[in-house]
Design an enzyme around this catalytic site. Structure first.
Site, PDB file in Angstrom:
ATOM      1  N   ASP A 181      10.925  45.932 -52.610  1.00 50.62           N
ATOM      2  CA  ASP A 181      12.349  46.223 -52.610  1.00 50.62           C
ATOM      3  C   ASP A 181      13.012  44.970 -52.024  1.00 50.62           C
ATOM      4  O   ASP A 181      12.346  44.165 -51.368  1.00 50.62           O
ATOM      5  CB  ASP A 181      12.591  47.465 -51.736  1.00 50.62           C
ATOM      6  CG  ASP A 181      14.058  47.720 -51.518  1.00 50.62           C
ATOM      7  OD1 ASP A 181      14.794  47.767 -52.517  1.00 50.62           O
ATOM      8  OD2 ASP A 181      14.475  47.856 -50.352  1.00 50.62           O
ATOM      9  N   LEU A 182      14.300  44.787 -52.273  1.00 56.61           N
ATOM     10  CA  LEU A 182      14.970  43.574 -51.774  1.00 56.61           C
ATOM     11  C   LEU A 182      15.749  43.830 -50.478  1.00 56.61           C
ATOM     12  O   LEU A 182      15.394  43.319 -49.407  1.00 56.61           O
ATOM     13  CB  LEU A 182      15.924  43.034 -52.855  1.00 56.61           C
ATOM     14  CG  LEU A 182      16.758  41.821 -52.462  1.00 56.61           C
ATOM     15  CD1 LEU A 182      15.886  40.593 -52.229  1.00 56.61           C
ATOM     16  CD2 LEU A 182      17.784  41.513 -53.560  1.00 56.61           C
ATOM     17  N   ASP A 183      16.800  44.670 -50.609  1.00 55.74           N
ATOM     18  CA  ASP A 183      17.710  44.903 -49.479  1.00 55.74           C
ATOM     19  C   ASP A 183      16.979  45.641 -48.361  1.00 55.74           C
ATOM     20  O   ASP A 183      16.521  46.764 -48.542  1.00 55.74           O
ATOM     21  CB  ASP A 183      18.914  45.741 -49.940  1.00 55.74           C
ATOM     22  CG  ASP A 183      19.752  45.028 -50.997  1.00 55.74           C
ATOM     23  OD1 ASP A 183      20.010  43.826 -50.829  1.00 55.74           O
ATOM     24  OD2 ASP A 183      20.140  45.672 -51.983  1.00 55.74           O
ATOM     25  N   THR A 200      20.336  42.551 -46.120  1.00 60.74           N
ATOM     26  CA  THR A 200      21.652  42.668 -46.757  1.00 60.74           C
ATOM     27  C   THR A 200      22.302  44.011 -46.446  1.00 60.74           C
ATOM     28  O   THR A 200      23.493  44.183 -46.698  1.00 60.74           O
ATOM     29  CB  THR A 200      21.519  42.532 -48.284  1.00 60.74           C
ATOM     30  OG1 THR A 200      20.326  43.195 -48.658  1.00 60.74           O
ATOM     31  CG2 THR A 200      21.481  41.099 -48.720  1.00 60.74           C
ATOM     32  N   LYS A 254      21.129  53.720 -48.220  1.00 60.23           N
ATOM     33  CA  LYS A 254      20.028  52.759 -48.413  1.00 60.23           C
ATOM     34  C   LYS A 254      19.198  53.131 -49.640  1.00 60.23           C
ATOM     35  O   LYS A 254      18.758  54.271 -49.777  1.00 60.23           O
ATOM     36  CB  LYS A 254      19.148  52.687 -47.170  1.00 60.23           C
ATOM     37  CG  LYS A 254      19.837  51.945 -46.039  1.00 60.23           C
ATOM     38  CD  LYS A 254      18.906  51.679 -44.886  1.00 60.23           C
ATOM     39  CE  LYS A 254      19.644  50.879 -43.815  1.00 60.23           C
ATOM     40  NZ  LYS A 254      18.875  50.791 -42.583  1.00 60.23           N
ATOM     41  N   GLY A 255      19.013  52.159 -50.516  1.00 55.57           N
ATOM     42  CA  GLY A 255      18.211  52.385 -51.719  1.00 55.57           C
ATOM     43  C   GLY A 255      18.958  53.093 -52.832  1.00 55.57           C
ATOM     44  O   GLY A 255      18.436  53.271 -53.922  1.00 55.57           O
ATOM     45  N   VAL A 256      20.202  53.487 -52.562  1.00 54.25           N
ATOM     46  CA  VAL A 256      20.987  54.278 -53.511  1.00 54.25           C
ATOM     47  C   VAL A 256      21.884  53.350 -54.347  1.00 54.25           C
ATOM     48  O   VAL A 256      22.439  52.385 -53.814  1.00 54.25           O
ATOM     49  CB  VAL A 256      21.839  55.299 -52.708  1.00 54.25           C
ATOM     50  CG1 VAL A 256      22.764  56.083 -53.599  1.00 54.25           C
ATOM     51  CG2 VAL A 256      20.927  56.235 -51.920  1.00 54.25           C
ATOM     52  N   LYS A 293      16.125  55.354 -57.817  1.00 51.92           N
ATOM     53  CA  LYS A 293      15.162  55.875 -56.846  1.00 51.92           C
ATOM     54  C   LYS A 293      15.735  57.186 -56.296  1.00 51.92           C
ATOM     55  O   LYS A 293      16.947  57.246 -56.076  1.00 51.92           O
ATOM     56  CB  LYS A 293      14.972  54.883 -55.687  1.00 51.92           C
ATOM     57  CG  LYS A 293      14.440  53.516 -56.130  1.00 51.92           C
ATOM     58  CD  LYS A 293      14.504  52.510 -54.970  1.00 51.92           C
ATOM     59  CE  LYS A 293      14.157  51.110 -55.445  1.00 51.92           C
ATOM     60  NZ  LYS A 293      14.295  50.073 -54.405  1.00 51.92           N
ATOM     61  N   GLU A 302       8.912  49.173 -49.048  1.00 47.63           N
ATOM     62  CA  GLU A 302      10.220  49.839 -49.078  1.00 47.63           C
ATOM     63  C   GLU A 302      10.760  50.142 -47.687  1.00 47.63           C
ATOM     64  O   GLU A 302       9.999  50.494 -46.797  1.00 47.63           O
ATOM     65  CB  GLU A 302      10.087  51.179 -49.812  1.00 47.63           C
ATOM     66  CG  GLU A 302      10.621  51.196 -51.208  1.00 47.63           C
ATOM     67  CD  GLU A 302      12.135  51.023 -51.323  1.00 47.63           C
ATOM     68  OE1 GLU A 302      12.851  51.059 -50.303  1.00 47.63           O
ATOM     69  OE2 GLU A 302      12.591  50.825 -52.458  1.00 47.63           O
ATOM     70  N   ASP A 303      12.091  50.049 -47.541  1.00 50.02           N
ATOM     71  CA  ASP A 303      12.713  50.416 -46.256  1.00 50.02           C
ATOM     72  C   ASP A 303      13.529  51.703 -46.359  1.00 50.02           C
ATOM     73  O   ASP A 303      14.043  52.173 -45.353  1.00 50.02           O
ATOM     74  CB  ASP A 303      13.636  49.301 -45.757  1.00 50.02           C
ATOM     75  CG  ASP A 303      14.898  49.202 -46.590  1.00 50.02           C
ATOM     76  OD1 ASP A 303      14.787  49.197 -47.838  1.00 50.02           O
ATOM     77  OD2 ASP A 303      15.999  49.150 -46.012  1.00 50.02           O
ATOM     78  N   SER A 361      14.202  46.404 -57.244  1.00 44.49           N
ATOM     79  CA  SER A 361      15.422  46.658 -56.471  1.00 44.49           C
ATOM     80  C   SER A 361      16.455  47.421 -57.282  1.00 44.49           C
ATOM     81  O   SER A 361      16.576  47.219 -58.493  1.00 44.49           O
ATOM     82  CB  SER A 361      16.023  45.307 -56.043  1.00 44.49           C
ATOM     83  OG  SER A 361      17.331  45.477 -55.561  1.00 44.49           O
ATOM     84  N   ALA A 362      17.248  48.259 -56.606  1.00 46.14           N
ATOM     85  CA  ALA A 362      18.330  48.993 -57.267  1.00 46.14           C
ATOM     86  C   ALA A 362      19.572  48.121 -57.437  1.00 46.14           C
ATOM     87  O   ALA A 362      20.519  48.501 -58.118  1.00 46.14           O
ATOM     88  CB  ALA A 362      18.696  50.217 -56.429  1.00 46.14           C
TER      89      ALA A 362
HETATM   90  C1  BG6 Z   1      20.020  48.833 -52.945  1.00 44.12           C
HETATM   91  C2  BG6 Z   1      20.669  48.987 -51.595  1.00 44.12           C
HETATM   92  O1  BG6 Z   1      18.983  47.899 -52.851  1.00 44.12           O
HETATM   93  O2  BG6 Z   1      20.958  48.384 -53.910  1.00 44.12           O
HETATM   94  C3  BG6 Z   1      21.871  49.909 -51.703  1.00 44.12           C
HETATM   95  O3  BG6 Z   1      19.747  49.525 -50.673  1.00 44.12           O
HETATM   96  C4  BG6 Z   1      22.822  49.379 -52.769  1.00 44.12           C
HETATM   97  O4  BG6 Z   1      22.515  49.985 -50.454  1.00 44.12           O
HETATM   98  C5  BG6 Z   1      22.078  49.244 -54.089  1.00 44.12           C
HETATM   99  O5  BG6 Z   1      23.926  50.269 -52.944  1.00 44.12           O
HETATM  100  C6  BG6 Z   1      22.964  48.691 -55.212  1.00 44.12           C
HETATM  101  O6  BG6 Z   1      23.332  47.384 -54.893  1.00 44.12           O
HETATM  102  P1  BG6 Z   1      24.412  46.527 -55.683  1.00 44.12           P
HETATM  103  O7  BG6 Z   1      24.169  45.136 -55.171  1.00 44.12           O
HETATM  104  O8  BG6 Z   1      24.108  46.659 -57.137  1.00 44.12           O
HETATM  105  O9  BG6 Z   1      25.746  47.086 -55.348  1.00 44.12           O
HETATM  106 MG    MG Z   2      16.064  48.665 -49.411  1.00 43.94          MG
END
Ligand code: BG6
Ligand code: MG
Length: 215
Positions: free
Chosen positions: A9-11, A17, A45-47, A145, A169-170, A114-115
């Site tokens: 996962d990235l963030d 971030t 987070k992750g959403v 996810k 994953e976090d 990553s999402a």
């Molecule tokens: C996820 C983050 O990696 O990406 C979420 O944990 C974030 O907080 C989601 O909403 C979508 O990110 P972005 O950059 O497309 O707005």
């Molecule tokens: Mg994350």
């Protein structure tokens, strides 16, 4: 089963971030007339971006039109991008690059799962895109996810089975996604939140190639 690929996962895993997402959502909340706390932010987070906005609006007790939602999400993203563009490579979380190098030395593939729709931009800013054999982000998946799509696509693109991959994953939803996809998962964060993971560590300074092989 030998591990042949790691999906990150990235963030919150590679770079922190999450704090910038939080600041941008908080600013939007303030503009809409309510306070958005750090505790509320855990739910995002992750959403995905649009689902995050729905949760934010629910917290504020607001209902707005689809058109207004699109405008609000765009505004949040513009604020988020202002933070992202000021990021420096030293914001890569401790131990991450060392672990990536250990994976390379052991011929273990590296994928991003990553999402975020901003994932490639962030990898470019941090100058780490070349580490990744495969990138799956918010632009290439249709299901968020805890659906495992982002990770199963990552495994497929690496030419590996789920059993050959380990996910890092976090977020609770991300750990669930990994488990739903039949993959082993290392949680980065707190045991109470990530209890479904096979192992939970506070970060990559606590995890190396030997720990990976022992999973
Ligand atoms: C996820 C983050 O990696 O990406 C979420 O944990 C974030 O907080 C989601 O909403 C979508 O990110 P972005 O950059 O497309 O707005
Ligand atoms: Mg994350």
């Amino acid at each position: 089963m030998d591990i042949k690929g790691c999906i990150f996962d990235l963030d919150g895993v590679v770079v922190d971030t999450a704090k910038y997402h939080y600041l941008a959502w908080k600013k939007l909340g303030a503009e809409l007339g309510f306070d958005f706390t750090e505790q509320d932010n855990e739910r995002l987070k992750g959403v995905s971006r649009m689902r995050s906005l729905d949760i934010l609006l629910e917290i504020g007790g607001l209902t707005i039109s689809q058109e207004e939602k699109e405008a609000a999400a765009t505004k949040k993203n513009e604020w988020y991008l202002e933070f992202i563009h000021q990021m420096q490579p030293d914001e890569i979380l401790p131990g991450v690059l060392d672990f990536f190098n250990q994976l390379k030395e052991n011929n273990i593939k590296i994928a991003l799962g990553s999402a975020s729709k901003n994932a490639v931009l962030i990898l470019d800013i941090l100058k780490i895109k070349d580490y990744f054999d495969v990138i799956v982000d918010g632009n290439s998946v249709s299901k968020a996810k805890p659906d495992p799509e982002v990770f199963t696509q990552g495994a497929e693109k690496m030419g590996l089975t789920a059993a050959e991959c380990v996910v890092f994953e976090d977020a609770e939803a991300g750990v669930e996604a990994a488990k739903n996809g039949g993959m082993r998962c290392v949680g980065i964060g707190e045991q109470e939140v990530l209890s479904q993971a096979d192992v939970v560590v506070s970060g990559f300074t606590e995890f190396n190639i030997e720990n990976l092989k022992a999973l």
